[in-house]
Design a protein around this motif. Structure first.
Motif, short mmCIF file in Angstrom:
data_model
loop_
_atom_site.label_atom_id
_atom_site.label_comp_id
_atom_site.label_asym_id
_atom_site.label_seq_id
_atom_site.Cartn_x
_atom_site.Cartn_y
_atom_site.Cartn_z
N ASN A 535 0.81 -1.18 -0.11
CA ASN A 535 -0.07 -0.02 -0.04
C ASN A 535 0.77 1.31 0.11
N ARG A 538 2.18 1.44 -3.77
CA ARG A 538 1.09 1.31 -4.72
C ARG A 538 0.83 2.63 -5.31
N GLN A 542 1.15 2.91 -9.62
CA GLN A 542 0.00 3.53 -10.32
C GLN A 542 0.54 4.78 -11.18
#
Length: 558
Positions: A535, A538, A542
């Protein structure tokens, strides 16, 4: 003190404040620039009040059976003493924030400190188990207020650029209570049983009362925030949480499937909490903002808080339980508890002075990695393991526990500041219940798994021992030979030898069971570390993928 008069009405007082000195959240005090001597005084009072709020519960947790014996209580009755404290402590945070916002900090401090003193005095006059249980319930309510009051004092000790450090240190300071108490509380209980415990708690509360009256906090803005439906929610939510705490705290002791009241209490908890959530979901201004709490960031934060509290039960329940099974007394564990105390303080200070609000996932991932390593080290225990062999692993766990709590709290506060201060109560409920219920859940899981695995290992070890095995016969002869001078009958000596052998099998089974639990906690922490790390990276992944797709699309157009 500062150049401002705290006795001024809020509307007049706030005009004297610089922008950086105004309260960050409703119900919090202003933070004017104090002289150094007052900063030191605020820090000392903050630590004193925090200790007062945490040491009472820690002493009961560390000496439950001794206090229960002094009161003539059974094992199950004694287990209620720490559980009833958590029950009321977890519920009170629901109303305390709004009480501060509506009635002000001064009244808040007076009521709960005086209440804590009255509770301490009352404990000397009610010597029965039932009255002690009621006193511990009220102590849980007052302790919830003292913890937040101590944090507010510590925040005053830091200049504007470092006030978050005061918040982190205040949260971490409450973690020092249990290892500190384990260093001296057993001697206190041995000297005067429960009276010494109550006298110590009363003395701390009187010192805190005098200190808070001598140096008051700056004023805070008062707002009309209570709504009639708040009390309806509390009337449903509080007993629901209390029943859940009772199930988690007592289930492994009375055993989950053996006591019918466990099932009924769990049903009652589900019904009451569901009713409270239905009431809140349909309110225009809810006490608990379910829509905000259902956001992915808050869900991840809640899972992290509860998950870490579960794996940290490896220290509070697992390691101490293992040492107890191996016959190690509290006096022999003083070195271990001292090291845990030092590591906890080091973790708190490291967290406070290295925290980066833009990268809060990083310290959480590091803490989980340290927990995974420490629990894995503990999973190789044997019947010869003693506290000295746990120094490194338990220091890692203590450091990680303190290192985690500050960033976890800050993640929630950042969400509150971004999405609106009206969500403060919701976050405090999530954080407080996650800490309290997570701790009970962790102890319940570890205790249950240890019991189940002990039965399994005991069965496996017993099946592997037969009188046809020469080594088993030799071992029985050695064990029964210890009674040669006191038991002349060979048959009785053999029977006593078999009892000793069975005790050794049981002890070995307990050690293997604890190893299984430690290994499971290590795996759970490692998975949590991977999840938090994913997390953390991420958004970057992205962004890179989005940049690559944009570049590909631009090339195709050309």
């Amino acid at each position: 003190m500062s150049r401002r008069n705290f006795a001024l009405p809020w509307n007049a007082y706030v005009e004297t404040l610089q922008p950086h000195e105004r309260p960050m959240l409703p119900g919090s005090p202003a933070t004017p620039d104090h002289a150094l001597r007052y900063r030191l005084a605020y820090a000392a009072i903050g630590l004193l009040v925090t200790a007062t709020g945490g040491i009472g519960a820690a002493m009961v947790t560390a000496n439950t059976q001794q206090l229960g014996g002094a009161l003539g209580a059974s094992i199950v009755e004694a287990a209620w003493l720490p559980v009833v404290f958590v029950m009321t402590n977890a519920c009170m945070n629901l109303l305390l924030i709004k009480f501060r916002q509506q009635y002000g900090l001064r009244l808040f401090a007076k009521i709960f400190l005086i209440a804590y003193v009255v509770i301490g005095i009352a404990a000397f006059f009610f010597e029965t188990y039932a009255s002690t249980l009621i006193v511990r319930a009220f102590a849980g309510m007052a302790s919830a207020a003292l913890s937040s009051l101590g944090i507010l004092y510590l925040i005053q000790a830091f200049p504007a650029a470092h006030r978050l450090k005061g918040l982190v240190i205040g949260i971490g300071a409450s973690s020092l209570a249990i290892p500190a108490v384990r260093l001296f509380s057993n001697h206190l209980v041995e000297l005067s049983e429960w009276r010494g415990f109550h006298a110590f708690e009363l003395g701390l509360s009187l010192l805190s009362l005098a200190a808070v009256f001598a140096l008051r906090l700056p004023p805070s803005e008062k707002l009309k925030v209570f709504d009639k439906l708040d009390f309806v929610t509390f009337a449903l939510f509080a007993p629901g949480i209390a029943l859940l705490c009772a199930v988690l705290g007592l289930g492994r002791i009375v055993w989950w499937t053996e006591a019918p009241w466990i099932g009924w209490a769990l049903i009652g908890s589900i019904v009451l909490l569901s009713a409270a959530l239905i009431v809140e979901y349909n309110r225009a201004t809810p006490l608990i903002n379910l829509k905000w709490m259902a956001g992915p960031d808050i869900i991840r934060l809640t899972l992290a808080i509860v998950g870490v509290r579960i794996v940290l039960s490896e220290q509070t329940s697992g390691a101490v339980g293992l040492m107890t099974q191996l016959g190690v007394g509290p006096d022999q564990m003083h070195g271990l508890f001292l090291l845990i105390l030092i590591a906890t303080a080091a973790g708190t200070l490291t967290s406070a002075f290295t925290m980066n609000v833009a990268k809060l996932n990083k310290p959480i991932a590091i803490a989980l990695a340290l927990i995974a390593v420490g629990a894995f080290m503990d999973s190789h225990a044997t019947v010869l393991t003693r506290p000295a062999q746990l120094y490194v692993s338990q220091a890692l766990l203590a450091f990680a526990a303190a290192f985690f709590i500050g960033p976890a709290l800050m993640q929630g506060i950042v969400q509150v500041l971004q999405k609106g201060a009206q969500n403060l109560v919701s976050f405090i409920v999530v954080f407080g219940i996650g800490q309290n219920v997570g701790g009970l859940l962790g102890s319940a899981i570890i205790g249950t798994l240890e019991t189940v695995r002990e039965k399994y290992h005991s069965s496996q070890l017993s099946e592997g021992l037969t009188l046809g095995d020469p080594q088993v016969v030799l071992r029985l002869q050695q064990l029964s030979g210890a009674y040669g001078r006191v038991i002349p009958d060979p048959a009785l000596r053999t029977a006593e030898g078999q009892i000793l052998l069975q005790q050794q099998i049981t002890q070995q089974a307990h050690v293997l069971a604890y190893n299984d639990v430690f290994l499971l906690m290590s795996a759970f922490a490692a998975l949590g570390c991977v999840w938090v790390t994913f997390n953390h990276f991420r958004p970057r992944l992205q962004a890179r993928l989005a940049g690559g797709e944009a570049a590909s699309a631009a090339a195709a157009v050309e």
